[in-house]
Design an enzyme around this catalytic site. Structure first.
Site, short mmCIF file in Angstrom:
data_model
loop_
_atom_site.label_atom_id
_atom_site.label_comp_id
_atom_site.label_asym_id
_atom_site.label_seq_id
_atom_site.Cartn_x
_atom_site.Cartn_y
_atom_site.Cartn_z
N ARG A 1 -0.89 -14.88 3.85
CA ARG A 1 -1.75 -14.25 4.76
C ARG A 1 -0.89 -14.26 6.21
O ARG A 1 -1.03 -13.45 7.08
CB ARG A 1 -2.88 -14.74 4.99
CG ARG A 1 -3.94 -14.51 3.71
CD ARG A 1 -4.53 -13.05 3.68
NE ARG A 1 -5.75 -12.86 4.88
CZ ARG A 1 -6.45 -11.76 5.10
NH1 ARG A 1 -6.30 -10.81 4.19
NH2 ARG A 1 -7.24 -11.70 5.87
N PHE B 1 -14.99 2.92 8.07
CA PHE B 1 -13.70 3.44 7.63
C PHE B 1 -13.42 3.23 6.24
O PHE B 1 -12.38 3.43 5.46
CB PHE B 1 -12.50 2.31 8.31
CG PHE B 1 -12.78 0.98 8.17
CD1 PHE B 1 -12.22 0.35 7.12
CD2 PHE B 1 -13.34 0.27 9.22
CE1 PHE B 1 -12.38 -1.14 6.98
CE2 PHE B 1 -13.52 -1.16 8.95
CZ PHE B 1 -13.13 -1.59 7.70
N ARG C 1 3.27 -7.15 9.11
CA ARG C 1 2.92 -6.13 9.97
C ARG C 1 3.31 -5.95 11.40
O ARG C 1 3.48 -5.19 11.90
CB ARG C 1 1.17 -6.41 10.02
CG ARG C 1 0.71 -5.98 8.51
CD ARG C 1 -0.68 -6.52 8.63
NE ARG C 1 -1.59 -6.20 7.22
CZ ARG C 1 -2.87 -6.73 6.85
NH1 ARG C 1 -3.29 -7.60 7.52
NH2 ARG C 1 -3.14 -6.33 5.85
N ASN D 1 -1.31 -0.40 7.52
CA ASN D 1 -0.95 -1.63 7.95
C ASN D 1 0.05 -2.23 6.53
O ASN D 1 -0.06 -3.28 6.47
CB ASN D 1 -2.03 -2.72 8.33
CG ASN D 1 -3.06 -2.94 7.37
OD1 ASN D 1 -2.92 -2.23 6.31
ND2 ASN D 1 -4.10 -3.76 7.67
N GLU E 1 -9.19 -10.72 -7.47
CA GLU E 1 -8.28 -9.48 -7.33
C GLU E 1 -7.14 -9.65 -8.48
O GLU E 1 -6.90 -8.49 -8.91
CB GLU E 1 -7.72 -9.57 -6.02
CG GLU E 1 -8.72 -9.10 -5.10
CD GLU E 1 -8.14 -9.34 -3.39
OE1 GLU E 1 -8.98 -8.86 -2.62
OE2 GLU E 1 -7.23 -9.93 -3.20
N TYR F 1 -12.00 -2.82 -2.60
CA TYR F 1 -12.13 -3.00 -1.12
C TYR F 1 -13.87 -3.15 -1.20
O TYR F 1 -14.71 -2.91 -0.12
CB TYR F 1 -11.84 -2.04 -0.23
CG TYR F 1 -10.45 -2.20 0.15
CD1 TYR F 1 -10.17 -3.24 0.68
CD2 TYR F 1 -9.56 -1.36 -0.09
CE1 TYR F 1 -8.95 -3.80 1.26
CE2 TYR F 1 -8.37 -1.31 0.64
CZ TYR F 1 -8.01 -2.78 1.05
OH TYR F 1 -6.88 -3.01 1.62
N THR G 1 -4.77 -8.24 10.77
CA THR G 1 -5.06 -6.88 10.21
C THR G 1 -4.55 -5.75 11.01
O THR G 1 -4.20 -4.78 10.57
CB THR G 1 -6.82 -6.86 10.08
OG1 THR G 1 -7.22 -8.10 9.52
CG2 THR G 1 -7.20 -5.59 9.35
N HIS H 1 -1.34 -5.60 1.65
CA HIS H 1 -2.74 -6.35 1.47
C HIS H 1 -2.55 -7.66 0.87
O HIS H 1 -1.57 -7.95 -0.11
CB HIS H 1 -3.66 -5.57 0.33
CG HIS H 1 -4.65 -6.46 -0.15
ND1 HIS H 1 -5.88 -6.74 0.40
CD2 HIS H 1 -4.74 -7.48 -1.17
CE1 HIS H 1 -6.64 -7.46 -0.19
NE2 HIS H 1 -6.02 -7.91 -1.45
N LYS I 1 0.84 -1.15 0.03
CA LYS I 1 -0.10 -0.12 0.03
C LYS I 1 0.92 0.99 0.14
O LYS I 1 2.14 1.18 0.23
CB LYS I 1 -0.96 0.03 1.13
CG LYS I 1 -1.86 -1.11 1.29
CD LYS I 1 -2.73 -1.25 2.39
CE LYS I 1 -3.64 -2.44 2.69
NZ LYS I 1 -4.31 -2.33 4.02
P1 GTP Z 1 -6.05 -6.37 3.32
O1 GTP Z 1 -5.32 -7.38 3.19
O2 GTP Z 1 -5.64 -4.99 3.17
O3 GTP Z 1 -7.63 -6.72 3.02
O4 GTP Z 1 -6.68 -6.51 5.11
P2 GTP Z 1 -7.25 -7.67 5.89
O5 GTP Z 1 -7.80 -8.66 4.92
O6 GTP Z 1 -6.21 -8.18 6.88
O7 GTP Z 1 -8.36 -6.92 6.45
P3 GTP Z 1 -9.93 -6.35 5.80
O8 GTP Z 1 -9.93 -6.90 4.58
O9 GTP Z 1 -10.83 -6.73 6.95
O10 GTP Z 1 -9.76 -4.85 5.69
C1 GTP Z 1 -9.14 -4.24 4.82
C2 GTP Z 1 -8.29 -3.10 5.43
O11 GTP Z 1 -9.07 -2.13 5.74
C3 GTP Z 1 -7.29 -3.37 6.27
O12 GTP Z 1 -5.94 -3.77 5.74
C4 GTP Z 1 -7.26 -2.06 7.06
O13 GTP Z 1 -6.20 -1.21 6.65
C5 GTP Z 1 -8.35 -1.46 6.81
N1 GTP Z 1 -9.14 -1.70 8.08
C6 GTP Z 1 -10.07 -2.64 8.50
N2 GTP Z 1 -10.34 -2.77 9.67
C7 GTP Z 1 -10.48 -1.67 10.06
C8 GTP Z 1 -10.82 -0.43 11.25
O14 GTP Z 1 -11.43 -1.02 12.15
N3 GTP Z 1 -10.28 0.79 11.26
C9 GTP Z 1 -9.68 1.35 9.99
N4 GTP Z 1 -9.19 2.38 10.06
N5 GTP Z 1 -9.15 0.62 9.09
C10 GTP Z 1 -9.67 -0.90 9.22
MG MG Z 2 -9.18 -8.26 3.32
#
Ligand code: GTP
Ligand code: MG
Length: 149
Positions: free
Chosen positions: A85, A57, A102, A112, A126, A49, A91, A115, A9
């Site tokens: 992962r 968010f 992370r 973070n 994707e 997303y 996350t 992705h 990112k």
């Molecule tokens: P990705 O690999 O980026 O998809 O992350 P993930 O699969 O571990 O998490 P998820 O798909 O649930 O969320 C996508 C992204 O949204 C995360 O990587 C975070 O950057 C953001 N995100 C998720 N939950 C929160 C939250 O509670 N607050 C905020 N600010 N950002 C969030």
């Molecule tokens: Mg995700």
């Protein structure tokens, strides 16, 4: 072999973590089969997303993903979707184990740095969203036979 979509990112790119992150996937034994540096539009980020649409968010997340260069990649290898992962970590970086990307390199959930596709269906979707079919390479490496029995 299985393939997954991984993206560094804008925060990871700005913080100079490209080589560090690529190195972790490469040293594990996974094969890089596609890569490009792109600034996604906000509309594109919203598509990426889409499953998070409606979350509080979501808007900030899409603004952030489209705020600068993203390094989009496809990595290939046995079990790469699930284990990728694991390499990435939880996350929210405060819950990510030390030793994960992370856990070692990030502090807050909205920054973070990386992705990774969360399953076989999202990986296919994707990869198709971010890459044209001709951008995905298939090639052998001399190390292949030393990685797989
Ligand atoms: P990705 O690999 O980026 O998809 O992350 P993930 O699969 O571990 O998490 P998820 O798909 O649930 O969320 C996508 C992204 O949204 C995360 O990587 C975070 O950057 C953001 N995100 C998720 N939950 C929160 C939250 O509670 N607050 C905020 N600010 N950002 C969030
Ligand atoms: Mg995700």
């Amino acid at each position: 072999l299985e393939r997954t979509f991984i993206a560094i990112k804008p925060d990871g790119v700005q913080r100079g973590l490209i080589s560090e992150i690529i190195s972790r996937f490469e040293r594990k034994g996974y094969k890089l089969v596609a890569v490009k540096l792109v600034v996604p539009t906000k509309e594109f980020a919203m598509q990426h997303y889409d499953d998070l649409k409606g979350r509080p968010f979501f808007n900030g997340l899409c603004d952030f993903l489209s705020s600068g260069p993203v390094l989009a990649m496809v990595w290939e290898g046995q079990g790469v979707i699930k284990y990728g992962r694991k390499l990435i970590g939880a996350t929210a970086p405060q819950n990510s184990e030390p030793g994960t990307i992370r856990g070692d390199l990030a502090i807050s959930v909205g920054r973070n740095i990386i992705h990774g596709s969360d399953g076989p269906e999202t990986a296919v979707a994707e990869i198709a969203l971010w890459f044209k079919p001709e951008e995905l390479l298939s090639y052998s490496k001399v190390t292949d036979k030393w990685l797989y029995e």
